[in-house]
Design a protein around this motif. Sequence first.
Motif, PDB file in Angstrom:
ATOM      1  N   GLY A 180       1.147  -1.128   0.468  1.00  0.00           N
ATOM      2  CA  GLY A 180      -0.209  -0.023   0.124  1.00  0.00           C
ATOM      3  C   GLY A 180       0.911   1.579  -0.398  1.00  0.00           C
ATOM      4  N   LEU A 181       0.337   2.290  -0.308  1.00  0.00           N
ATOM      5  CA  LEU A 181       0.789   3.410   0.144  1.00  0.00           C
ATOM      6  C   LEU A 181       2.097   3.529   1.281  1.00  0.00           C
ATOM      7  CD1 LEU A 181      -1.467   5.804  -1.793  1.00  0.00           C
ATOM      8  CD2 LEU A 181       1.005   4.921  -2.894  1.00  0.00           C
ATOM      9  N   ALA A 182       2.816   4.562   0.862  1.00  0.00           N
ATOM     10  CA  ALA A 182       2.782   4.794   2.771  1.00  0.00           C
ATOM     11  C   ALA A 182       3.054   5.993   3.574  1.00  0.00           C
ATOM     12  CB  ALA A 182       4.483   5.721   2.249  1.00  0.00           C
ATOM     13  N   LEU A 183       2.172   5.108   5.076  1.00  0.00           N
ATOM     14  CA  LEU A 183       1.023   6.464   6.025  1.00  0.00           C
ATOM     15  C   LEU A 183       1.963   7.185   6.298  1.00  0.00           C
ATOM     16  CD1 LEU A 183       0.052   3.023   8.297  1.00  0.00           C
ATOM     17  CD2 LEU A 183      -1.159   3.758   6.240  1.00  0.00           C
ATOM     18  N   LYS A 184       1.073   8.713   6.436  1.00  0.00           N
ATOM     19  CA  LYS A 184       2.005   9.543   6.972  1.00  0.00           C
ATOM     20  C   LYS A 184       2.209   9.849   8.471  1.00  0.00           C
ATOM     21  CE  LYS A 184      -1.565  12.449   4.030  1.00  0.00           C
ATOM     22  NZ  LYS A 184      -2.848  13.336   3.966  1.00  0.00           N
ATOM     23  N   PRO A 185       1.743   8.798   9.587  1.00  0.00           N
ATOM     24  CA  PRO A 185       2.443   8.902  10.798  1.00  0.00           C
ATOM     25  C   PRO A 185       3.541   8.395  10.580  1.00  0.00           C
ATOM     26  CG  PRO A 185       0.386   8.404  10.335  1.00  0.00           C
ATOM     27  CD  PRO A 185       0.722   8.208   9.127  1.00  0.00           C
ATOM     28  N   ALA A 186       5.104   9.186  11.468  1.00  0.00           N
ATOM     29  CA  ALA A 186       6.174   8.985  11.335  1.00  0.00           C
ATOM     30  C   ALA A 186       6.102   7.188  12.215  1.00  0.00           C
ATOM     31  CB  ALA A 186       6.511   9.194  12.955  1.00  0.00           C
ATOM     32  N   LEU A 187       6.826   6.195  12.034  1.00  0.00           N
ATOM     33  CA  LEU A 187       7.164   5.008  12.236  1.00  0.00           C
ATOM     34  C   LEU A 187       8.134   4.526  12.556  1.00  0.00           C
ATOM     35  CD1 LEU A 187       6.259   2.134  12.241  1.00  0.00           C
ATOM     36  CD2 LEU A 187       6.869   2.160  10.167  1.00  0.00           C
ATOM     37  N   HIS A 188       8.271   4.229  13.901  1.00  0.00           N
ATOM     38  CA  HIS A 188       8.926   3.432  14.446  1.00  0.00           C
ATOM     39  C   HIS A 188       9.901   2.538  14.392  1.00  0.00           C
ATOM     40  CE1 HIS A 188      11.504   7.266  16.068  1.00  0.00           C
ATOM     41  NE2 HIS A 188      10.674   7.725  14.984  1.00  0.00           N
ATOM     42  N   VAL A 189      10.409   1.487  14.659  1.00  0.00           N
ATOM     43  CA  VAL A 189      10.640   0.109  15.129  1.00  0.00           C
ATOM     44  C   VAL A 189      11.259  -0.113  16.454  1.00  0.00           C
ATOM     45  CG1 VAL A 189      11.413  -2.338  13.545  1.00  0.00           C
ATOM     46  CG2 VAL A 189      10.318  -0.818  12.318  1.00  0.00           C
ATOM     47  N   PHE A 190      10.936  -1.012  17.116  1.00  0.00           N
ATOM     48  CA  PHE A 190      11.726  -1.806  18.250  1.00  0.00           C
ATOM     49  C   PHE A 190      11.602  -3.108  17.901  1.00  0.00           C
ATOM     50  CE2 PHE A 190      10.212   1.226  22.066  1.00  0.00           C
ATOM     51  CZ  PHE A 190      10.257   2.640  20.872  1.00  0.00           C
ATOM     52  N   ALA A 191      13.238  -3.601  18.285  1.00  0.00           N
ATOM     53  CA  ALA A 191      13.758  -5.233  18.132  1.00  0.00           C
ATOM     54  C   ALA A 191      14.987  -5.757  19.311  1.00  0.00           C
ATOM     55  CB  ALA A 191      14.598  -5.161  16.848  1.00  0.00           C
ATOM     56  N   GLY A 192      14.529  -7.056  19.086  1.00  0.00           N
ATOM     57  CA  GLY A 192      15.505  -7.239  20.399  1.00  0.00           C
ATOM     58  C   GLY A 192      16.384  -7.742  20.026  1.00  0.00           C
ATOM     59  N   GLN A 193      18.152  -7.844  20.706  1.00  0.00           N
ATOM     60  CA  GLN A 193      18.778  -8.066  19.871  1.00  0.00           C
ATOM     61  C   GLN A 193      19.250  -9.815  20.277  1.00  0.00           C
ATOM     62  OE1 GLN A 193      21.818  -5.653  22.351  1.00  0.00           O
ATOM     63  NE2 GLN A 193      22.275  -3.999  20.745  1.00  0.00           N
ATOM     64  N   GLN A 194      18.774 -10.003  21.160  1.00  0.00           N
ATOM     65  CA  GLN A 194      18.809 -11.464  21.243  1.00  0.00           C
ATOM     66  C   GLN A 194      17.602 -12.571  20.537  1.00  0.00           C
ATOM     67  OE1 GLN A 194      19.782  -9.874  23.886  1.00  0.00           O
ATOM     68  NE2 GLN A 194      21.645  -9.603  22.999  1.00  0.00           N
ATOM     69  N   ASP A 195      16.794 -11.674  19.481  1.00  0.00           N
ATOM     70  CA  ASP A 195      15.316 -11.832  19.491  1.00  0.00           C
ATOM     71  C   ASP A 195      16.083 -13.050  17.976  1.00  0.00           C
ATOM     72  OD1 ASP A 195      13.223 -12.974  18.398  1.00  0.00           O
ATOM     73  OD2 ASP A 195      12.336 -10.706  18.487  1.00  0.00           O
ATOM     74  N   GLY A 205      11.921  -3.963   5.473  1.00  0.00           N
ATOM     75  CA  GLY A 205      10.633  -3.740   4.896  1.00  0.00           C
ATOM     76  C   GLY A 205       9.710  -2.407   5.501  1.00  0.00           C
ATOM     77  N   TRP A 206       9.977  -2.619   6.520  1.00  0.00           N
ATOM     78  CA  TRP A 206       9.345  -1.466   7.272  1.00  0.00           C
ATOM     79  C   TRP A 206       9.106   0.404   7.127  1.00  0.00           C
ATOM     80  CZ3 TRP A 206       5.116  -2.357  10.293  1.00  0.00           C
ATOM     81  CH2 TRP A 206       4.469  -3.313  11.150  1.00  0.00           C
ATOM     82  N   GLN A 207      10.667   0.400   6.270  1.00  0.00           N
ATOM     83  CA  GLN A 207      10.981   1.922   5.850  1.00  0.00           C
ATOM     84  C   GLN A 207      10.072   1.728   4.711  1.00  0.00           C
ATOM     85  OE1 GLN A 207      15.357   3.002   4.649  1.00  0.00           O
ATOM     86  NE2 GLN A 207      15.610   1.021   6.401  1.00  0.00           N
ATOM     87  N   GLN A 208       9.310   0.808   4.850  1.00  0.00           N
ATOM     88  CA  GLN A 208       8.381   1.614   2.976  1.00  0.00           C
ATOM     89  C   GLN A 208       6.761   1.355   3.278  1.00  0.00           C
ATOM     90  OE1 GLN A 208       9.064  -2.475   0.813  1.00  0.00           O
ATOM     91  NE2 GLN A 208       6.578  -2.435   1.339  1.00  0.00           N
ATOM     92  N   GLU A 209       7.056   1.727   4.778  1.00  0.00           N
ATOM     93  CA  GLU A 209       4.773   1.635   5.179  1.00  0.00           C
ATOM     94  C   GLU A 209       5.046   2.755   6.072  1.00  0.00           C
ATOM     95  OE1 GLU A 209       2.882  -0.401   5.121  1.00  0.00           O
ATOM     96  OE2 GLU A 209       4.267  -2.565   4.456  1.00  0.00           O
ATOM     97  N   SER A 210       6.225   4.125   5.717  1.00  0.00           N
ATOM     98  CA  SER A 210       5.995   5.512   6.435  1.00  0.00           C
ATOM     99  C   SER A 210       6.945   6.277   5.443  1.00  0.00           C
ATOM    100  CB  SER A 210       6.088   5.541   7.529  1.00  0.00           C
ATOM    101  OG  SER A 210       5.962   6.984   8.199  1.00  0.00           O
ATOM    102  N   ALA A 211       6.076   6.971   5.645  1.00  0.00           N
ATOM    103  CA  ALA A 211       6.579   8.506   4.683  1.00  0.00           C
ATOM    104  C   ALA A 211       7.249   9.309   5.262  1.00  0.00           C
ATOM    105  CB  ALA A 211       5.669   9.122   4.105  1.00  0.00           C
ATOM    106  N   ALA A 212       6.945   9.404   6.706  1.00  0.00           N
ATOM    107  CA  ALA A 212       8.216   9.636   8.465  1.00  0.00           C
ATOM    108  C   ALA A 212       8.669   8.583   8.803  1.00  0.00           C
ATOM    109  CB  ALA A 212       7.261  10.344   8.335  1.00  0.00           C
ATOM    110  N   PHE A 213       9.644   7.912   8.164  1.00  0.00           N
ATOM    111  CA  PHE A 213      10.416   6.526   8.370  1.00  0.00           C
ATOM    112  C   PHE A 213      10.824   7.092   9.928  1.00  0.00           C
ATOM    113  CE2 PHE A 213      13.822   2.784   9.431  1.00  0.00           C
ATOM    114  CZ  PHE A 213      12.048   2.752  10.076  1.00  0.00           C
ATOM    115  N   GLY A 214      11.190   6.452  11.226  1.00  0.00           N
ATOM    116  CA  GLY A 214      12.073   7.563  11.952  1.00  0.00           C
ATOM    117  C   GLY A 214      13.212   6.648  12.108  1.00  0.00           C
ATOM    118  N   GLN A 215      13.676   5.266  13.318  1.00  0.00           N
ATOM    119  CA  GLN A 215      14.424   4.461  13.064  1.00  0.00           C
ATOM    120  C   GLN A 215      14.709   2.745  13.467  1.00  0.00           C
ATOM    121  OE1 GLN A 215      16.036   7.471  16.085  1.00  0.00           O
ATOM    122  NE2 GLN A 215      18.686   7.095  14.467  1.00  0.00           N
TER     123      GLN A 215
END
Length: 256
Positions: A180-195, A205-215
Amino acid sequence: MTSPWLIRVPKPGARTRLYAFPYAGGNAAAFLPWSARLGSGVELSVISLPGRGPRRLEPPLRDMRQAALQIAAAISADGASDFAFFGHSMGAVLALEVARICTLMHLRLPRLMVASGCRWPGALDREPLHDLPTPAFLDRLRDLGGTPEDVLAHDELMQIVLPALRADFAMLHDYVYRPGLALKPALHVFAGQQDSRVSADDLTGWQQESAAFGQVHWFEGGHFFLHQHETAVLATLSGLLAGTQPAPTLSDHTCN
């Protein structure tokens, strides 16, 4: 009238409402303690799915978009003027679908979205956990680490929670990602180093889900780092909600 889809901890004077979307098998109880730790400016509202908690007598849902449509309607009717989404694992996928529905229906959107402990939805693990025989299913739950051992060993309690757990994993297994089109809200991703379930490559791929991707923010811990290292997670989340970010600590590594 309060929606059965939302469990809110009232906080008069709060400027922002945080909607928390639980992981598979999760419920509001895992997130309600966050209310006090988020401070006076953030009011917590946890998504409540059928088949657990106060809705334990209702049949659980197995369709992601059916759930997302009803949650989007509940959040729209909730009337918050400034709000954010936080979703962990299955909750991150569900939050994305809710935001997409809000966009298509021209409903108010969150200011910020946080996808936590979840592969990009276009690359989800398709393991059919929901169809496993009960002993094998319990072994997989034990491997994932989100269910306490005393709960797994309690036969009567597991008979109560198994239908919702299986339904949640069926919801993930049957989910079909549609670009789908990139969403307007800012988007950040949290992840576990040992996950072991989510690698850095699974997150790009999460970067393409937001027009204002953070970190992408990396934390110590496995798939349930949000509880294992709650202080660091809430410090980073609070900083994002306030429009600032705390300096990284030993348990909170942030990278672009």
